[in-house]
Design a protein around this motif. Sequence first.
Motif, PDB file in Angstrom:
ATOM      1  N   ALA A  18      -0.281 -10.503  -6.917  1.00 44.38           N
ATOM      2  CA  ALA A  18       0.123 -10.926  -5.571  1.00 44.38           C
ATOM      3  C   ALA A  18       0.934 -12.224  -5.570  1.00 44.38           C
ATOM      4  O   ALA A  18       1.966 -12.320  -4.908  1.00 44.38           O
ATOM      5  N   GLU A  19       0.472 -13.194  -6.328  1.00 46.65           N
ATOM      6  CA  GLU A  19       1.128 -14.492  -6.220  1.00 46.65           C
ATOM      7  C   GLU A  19       2.589 -14.450  -6.647  1.00 46.65           C
ATOM      8  O   GLU A  19       3.460 -14.987  -5.977  1.00 46.65           O
ATOM      9  N   TRP A  45       4.628 -11.829  -6.791  1.00 46.43           N
ATOM     10  CA  TRP A  45       5.482 -11.042  -5.902  1.00 46.43           C
ATOM     11  C   TRP A  45       5.652 -11.710  -4.534  1.00 46.43           C
ATOM     12  O   TRP A  45       6.699 -11.587  -3.900  1.00 46.43           O
ATOM     13  N   TYR A  46       4.625 -12.406  -4.091  1.00 42.97           N
ATOM     14  CA  TYR A  46       4.746 -13.139  -2.831  1.00 42.97           C
ATOM     15  C   TYR A  46       5.862 -14.190  -2.955  1.00 42.97           C
ATOM     16  O   TYR A  46       6.763 -14.276  -2.113  1.00 42.97           O
ATOM     17  N   ALA A  52      -5.247 -12.312   5.172  1.00 45.78           N
ATOM     18  CA  ALA A  52      -4.374 -13.070   4.266  1.00 45.78           C
ATOM     19  C   ALA A  52      -5.022 -14.362   3.776  1.00 45.78           C
ATOM     20  O   ALA A  52      -4.508 -15.021   2.885  1.00 45.78           O
ATOM     21  N   GLY A  98      -5.517 -14.607   0.188  1.00 46.86           N
ATOM     22  CA  GLY A  98      -4.412 -14.065  -0.602  1.00 46.86           C
ATOM     23  C   GLY A  98      -3.415 -15.108  -1.046  1.00 46.86           C
ATOM     24  O   GLY A  98      -3.714 -16.301  -1.132  1.00 46.86           O
ATOM     25  N   ALA A  99      -2.212 -14.602  -1.355  1.00 47.67           N
ATOM     26  CA  ALA A  99      -1.192 -15.472  -1.914  1.00 47.67           C
ATOM     27  C   ALA A  99      -0.547 -16.347  -0.858  1.00 47.67           C
ATOM     28  O   ALA A  99       0.048 -17.356  -1.179  1.00 47.67           O
ATOM     29  N   THR A 113       1.287 -16.876   3.374  1.00 45.98           N
ATOM     30  CA  THR A 113       2.198 -16.377   4.397  1.00 45.98           C
ATOM     31  C   THR A 113       3.227 -17.460   4.653  1.00 45.98           C
ATOM     32  O   THR A 113       2.885 -18.639   4.711  1.00 45.98           O
ATOM     33  N   SER A 141       4.286 -12.003   4.255  1.00 43.89           N
ATOM     34  CA  SER A 141       2.857 -12.242   4.093  1.00 43.89           C
ATOM     35  C   SER A 141       2.212 -11.309   3.086  1.00 43.89           C
ATOM     36  O   SER A 141       2.690 -10.201   2.848  1.00 43.89           O
ATOM     37  N   HIS A 142       1.145 -11.812   2.526  1.00 38.04           N
ATOM     38  CA  HIS A 142       0.311 -11.026   1.616  1.00 38.04           C
ATOM     39  C   HIS A 142      -0.756 -10.373   2.480  1.00 38.04           C
ATOM     40  O   HIS A 142      -1.632 -11.046   3.004  1.00 38.04           O
ATOM     41  N   HIS A 177      -2.264  -3.772  -3.351  1.00 38.51           N
ATOM     42  CA  HIS A 177      -2.075  -4.862  -2.400  1.00 38.51           C
ATOM     43  C   HIS A 177      -0.633  -4.810  -1.883  1.00 38.51           C
ATOM     44  O   HIS A 177       0.206  -4.129  -2.463  1.00 38.51           O
ATOM     45  N   ILE A 208       2.761  -6.965  -0.207  1.00 36.09           N
ATOM     46  CA  ILE A 208       3.515  -8.126   0.280  1.00 36.09           C
ATOM     47  C   ILE A 208       4.470  -7.581   1.334  1.00 36.09           C
ATOM     48  O   ILE A 208       5.213  -6.628   1.066  1.00 36.09           O
TER      49      ILE A 208
END
Length: 509
Positions: free
Chosen positions: A274-275, A277-278, A313, A316-317, A319, A340-341, A374, A376
């Motif tokens: 996630a991180e 790709w965010y 979120a 998560g990573a 917004t 946003s994740h 997950h 994005i």
Amino acid sequence: MTTSTETQQPAAKSMDDIVALCRRRGFIFQSSEIYGGINGFWDYGPLGALLKKNLKDAWWQDVVQQELAGPDGRPVDIVGLDSTIIMNPKVWEASGHVAGFNDPMVDCRETKSRYRADQVMVATPAGGDGAMYAFPEGDPDSIAKKLKKARVDLDTCEIRPLTDIAVDDFTRIIGPDATEAGTLTEPRQFNLMFETHIGAVRHEDAKAYLRPETAQGIFANFWNVVDTSRVRVPFGIAQLGKAFRNEVTPRNFTFRSREFEQMEIEFFIRPDAAEQWYAFWRDTRYAWWQSVGLAGDNLQLREHDKDELAHYAKEGAGTSDIEYRFPFTAPGFGELEGVSHRADYDLKAHATHCGKGDKLQYFDQERNERYFPHVIEPSAGADRGTLALLCEAYTPDDSRASKVYMKFTPRMAPIKAAVFPLVNKDGMPEIAEKLYRQLRKRWMIQYDAKQSIGKRYARMDEAGTPYCFTIDGDTAGDQAVTVRERDTQSQERVALDQVEKYLAERVGG
Ligand code: ATP
């Protein structure tokens, strides 16, 4: 609207002037204008339709068609989708919209107006427990006028959102359009989805909704896309289309409309990626808005604080919002796109609501494991984007006959070039029409033979046309035309048979 309050200089452009130009030149009209309009709905005229189409086409080309390199160095895989506006209402139960697509609202008992509580700001003069003054967010003029009338100095006031004020203090608040204090009700929930009925009978069981976002059409089709194309996580699905929200106080021209278009990507990833790709999507989308012409200080990337994040979120990573400083938000900014994740919230919700549960988990062949990917989500608005292009392009210039010109990038310009015969005789129209027919096979070109050459340039300046080619009395002899460039107003001679190449080098396509 998310307006942060940076203290840089406001954009010195008048929204009234921009709206007037949009009406005068056929960029944007009020919907149903001949019947007095309809609040929150807007039509795009000939120039506006081209401008908005250019923005949407650029998004599709740069997201779906062109190859991007991802953070893993591999090509980013994205496929397109076009799902319906009306879907099975269960979609909106699963997504949480039926229960939760609410904004707290306040009504004014005096004026019968209704406001979104999070969009009302309140000015509280220092000391004492006298009146407090409410005004719509993003409308500094209205509070300035109101305070002047009440002989209160704005500098001595504390400005807070209504949602931060205890309900006990509402008796002191004079509503945004009210004259008396204490007329605002307590905030109440209000569903923003437009309802309709399917079939001939307006029965409760036949109730359906106009989609309030394009995203859920993507989530509901995730399994179809995986089954029918060769996509494998990480990959994305992109969709562009209409969305409807029964906004309580539509305003600021097209910024907050009740019918608008979204450009959304749901990018499906492994939970542990996630991180990276965010960060990739946040930066890629910010660079994209710069590439279409919002390259200056009026564009900013704003990472949300943890307490602002949606419930899914929070862990998560992150917004972030890509924001533009519109004349009506200055010195603050308004959201163009949110990145946003969303974790696995939506896919899981649909899997649960349709009754299949974990059977709908994605099977990752490479890792030999099952999971809900997950997501994005870069979610942008085509109307807010078009409005930002219009505000950014609007350039007052007293030295010109038009007093203003629209400085669109060549890719966004509705009309790429104009062709004029200097006068309507002596063989000039024939050469001009031939050139016009040749160029319009590739681009949107305008032919104009009416009025003086100065007036024709002025019209094209207001339309934001980058180049004008004029066929004059010398053209038949020297086989050359005069090209005039919009921003510098400089003119040069170009060979007639080189015009197409000249234009292709400058506007592409
Ligand atoms: P806001 O807080 O301003 O209401 P939002 O955060 O609810 O916006 P999203 O649900 O994230 O907006 O929608 C994604 C994008 O759709 C926004 O960034 C914006 O560009 C566009 N959008 C949302 N609501 C509207 C509207 N009422 N009119 C025009 N565009 C809109």
